[in-house]
Design a protein around this motif. Structure first.
Motif, PDB file in Angstrom:
ATOM      1  N   ALA A   1       0.803  -1.228   0.000  1.00 52.80           N
ATOM      2  CA  ALA A   1       0.000   0.000   0.000  1.00 52.80           C
ATOM      3  C   ALA A   1       0.838   1.282   0.000  1.00 52.80           C
ATOM      4  O   ALA A   1       0.544   2.207  -0.773  1.00 52.80           O
TER       5      ALA A   1
ATOM      6  N   LYS B   1       0.463   3.826  -2.975  1.00 48.82           N
ATOM      7  CA  LYS B   1      -0.036   5.163  -2.636  1.00 48.82           C
ATOM      8  C   LYS B   1       0.861   6.244  -3.214  1.00 48.82           C
ATOM      9  O   LYS B   1       0.380   7.243  -3.780  1.00 48.82           O
TER      10      LYS B   1
ATOM     11  N   LEU C   1      -2.514   8.232  -4.121  1.00 46.30           N
ATOM     12  CA  LEU C   1      -3.780   7.870  -3.498  1.00 46.30           C
ATOM     13  C   LEU C   1      -3.832   8.360  -2.060  1.00 46.30           C
ATOM     14  O   LEU C   1      -2.809   8.611  -1.426  1.00 46.30           O
ATOM     15  N   SER C   2      -5.035   8.477  -1.505  1.00 46.62           N
ATOM     16  CA  SER C   2      -5.245   8.813  -0.095  1.00 46.62           C
ATOM     17  C   SER C   2      -5.477   7.537   0.705  1.00 46.62           C
ATOM     18  O   SER C   2      -5.626   6.441   0.134  1.00 46.62           O
ATOM     19  N   ASP C   3      -5.541   7.652   2.039  1.00 57.02           N
ATOM     20  CA  ASP C   3      -5.876   6.489   2.872  1.00 57.02           C
ATOM     21  C   ASP C   3      -7.285   5.990   2.550  1.00 57.02           C
ATOM     22  O   ASP C   3      -7.546   4.778   2.582  1.00 57.02           O
TER      23      ASP C   3
ATOM     24  N   ASP D   1      -8.732   6.093  -0.378  1.00 62.28           N
ATOM     25  CA  ASP D   1      -8.607   5.324  -1.621  1.00 62.28           C
ATOM     26  C   ASP D   1      -8.087   3.927  -1.340  1.00 62.28           C
ATOM     27  O   ASP D   1      -8.600   2.926  -1.866  1.00 62.28           O
ATOM     28  N   LEU D   2      -7.053   3.843  -0.498  1.00 67.55           N
ATOM     29  CA  LEU D   2      -6.499   2.536  -0.157  1.00 67.55           C
ATOM     30  C   LEU D   2      -7.522   1.691   0.596  1.00 67.55           C
ATOM     31  O   LEU D   2      -7.596   0.467   0.421  1.00 67.55           O
TER      32      LEU D   2
ATOM     33  N   SER E   1       1.420   0.104   7.239  1.00 61.58           N
ATOM     34  CA  SER E   1       1.479   1.562   7.084  1.00 61.58           C
ATOM     35  C   SER E   1       1.732   2.235   8.432  1.00 61.58           C
ATOM     36  O   SER E   1       2.488   3.220   8.522  1.00 61.58           O
TER      37      SER E   1
END
Length: 424
Positions: A39, A43, A48-50, A52-53, A248
């Motif tokens: 991730a 990202k 991407l944002s959290d 989105d993930l 993360s």
């Protein structure tokens, strides 16, 4: 071709069958877990944002995984379960490889949907197969052994995915894991025979496949099923959520590198996960034989004990202390698998097992994988204004209450299990 009673009674062969099904389950979890360790790299490259993930790790996988699970399980109650698992393995492995070619959020989202469609046919038919290869008094241990695929697959997904990504990039991690899974499909189909349904449950006549309406009508009379399902799903909000987000968290809040995170987290999963699942199966068969309520009480107590360990693990600064603190709740949070899954198999007739398992998995995975992974990511984004880089830490802390909800629901289930047990 269906096997006969002598085949299912052959200890060596049924152990081999269980081994192959565990291998398949390992790849099931490698392919769903690998996104978590990759991730941060995804990202950064795809911007991407959290949130989105969270969509990619949660709803993208869970949506079709849960929706397709019930109809595929109904086919498994009627037709060859080995064929269904084989095709499913090939589909999810192929889409995992395709994830390595994605160039944006929506392309990766669609490929993760494909992984979910494939994996929808992997688990419920396997539960049914195992129940027809192992007699009732050993099923909790057999299902617990099958559930070894969870920590082994999660651990290998983290370890293999992280190390491959470090050497040659996150795209190749998807491609290699997917292609290796494809190689396993022929072994399953060519060597695992279809057993007689209900052959180890004193079923004299070949059971007639039950319709979805009949299965639901049966489950409506068994409150313990719904309490088990929603209790397990409450724990899975954190189980799947932590599996996805802890890599993360380790990198953001503790400054770990990709390789350090890979080795650190995979060791926690291997040690804690294997110990917890086996202990749950062993204690489930031992304590459940005398009192069926213990199949639900055991994981309920484990969830309650795990709470302070998770709280300490998320808050300590020492990585050594964090490692040993996380191993304990990792074990306790997976202890439910053998006892609860065995209970679900025993609440319905053999002809309903795959479909009942799929309904259980529908609830567990839609709430656990879909909502849990997504919600922790969204909450992290919401808390970022207040906590900055530590927002993920507080997202995890706020959500630990789901383990308390799980314990309460399972304790309620324990009061009904004996009355709801199938004795046909």
């Amino acid at each position: 071709m269906a096997g006969n009673a002598s085949e299912t009674g052959n200890q060596g062969y049924r152990t081999y069958v269980l081994f192959v099904l565990i291998l398949v389950y390992i790849f099931n979890f490698i392919d769903r877990q690998i996104l978590g360790i990759l991730a941060p790299s995804i990202k950064a490259e795809l911007n991407l944002s959290d949130s989105d993930l969270g969509w990619l790790g949660g709803w993208a996988f869970a949506l079709f995984y849960t929706l397709m699970g019930v109809p595929i399980a109904m086919l498994a109650d009627r037709y060859s379960r080995t064929w269904i698992i084989t095709v499913s393995l090939a589909v999810w492995s192929g889409f995992t490889a395709l994830c390595g070619t994605a160039n944006g959020f929506w392309q990766l989202f669609l490929y993760r949907l494909g992984v979910g469609v494939g994996e929808a046919g992997g688990v419920a038919p396997a539960y049914s197969l195992i129940s027809d290869y192992f007699p009732p008094h050993t099923r909790a241990r057999a299902l617990a052994a099958y559930s070894f695929g969870i920590p082994i697959g999660m651990g290998l997904g983290v370890l293999g995915g992280g190390l491959i990504a470090h050497q040659i990039g996150w795209r190749w991690a998807f491609i290699i894991c997917g292609l290796v899974g494809l190689l396993l499909a022929p072994l399953l189909k060519l060597t695992v025979r279809e057993p007689v349904r209900g052959g180890l449950d004193n079923v004299v006549a070949k059971p007639k496949p039950a319709s979805l309406g009949q299965v639901i009508a049966t489950l409506k009379t068994k409150p313990s099923f719904w309490l088990l399902a929603f209790g397990a799903s409450s724990s899975s909000i954190m189980g799947y959520g932590l599996a996805f987000w802890l890599p993360s968290f380790f990198q953001r809040s503790h400054g770990m590198s990709l390789v350090d995170t890979t080795l650190f987290f995979s060791a926690i999963i291997f040690i804690g996960g294997l110990a917890g699942i086996w202990l749950g199966g062993w204690l489930g068969d031992r304590l459940g034989a005398g009192n069926k309520a213990n199949y639900a009480r055991l994981p309920a107590v484990a969830f309650l004990i795990s709470l302070p360990f998770f709280f300490i693990g998320v808050n300590v600064s020492s990585q050594t202390l964090m490692f040993f603190t996380f191993i304990v709740p990792q074990a306790l949070s997976l202890l439910w698998a053998g006892p609860v899954l065995s209970s679900v198999q025993h609440l319905v007739a053999p002809s309903m097992r795959a479909t009942a398992s799929a309904i259980f998995l529908f609830i567990n995975n839609l709430i656990g994988i879909g909502f849990g992974t997504w919600f922790l990511g969204v909450l992290s984004d919401v808390l970022r204004a207040e906590y900055g880089q530590d927002s993920l830490r507080y997202s995890i802390l706020y959500c630990l209450g789901f383990y308390l909800i799980a314990a309460i629901l399972l304790l309620l289930a324990s009061r009904r299990l004996d009355r709801d047990w199938h004795r046909g």
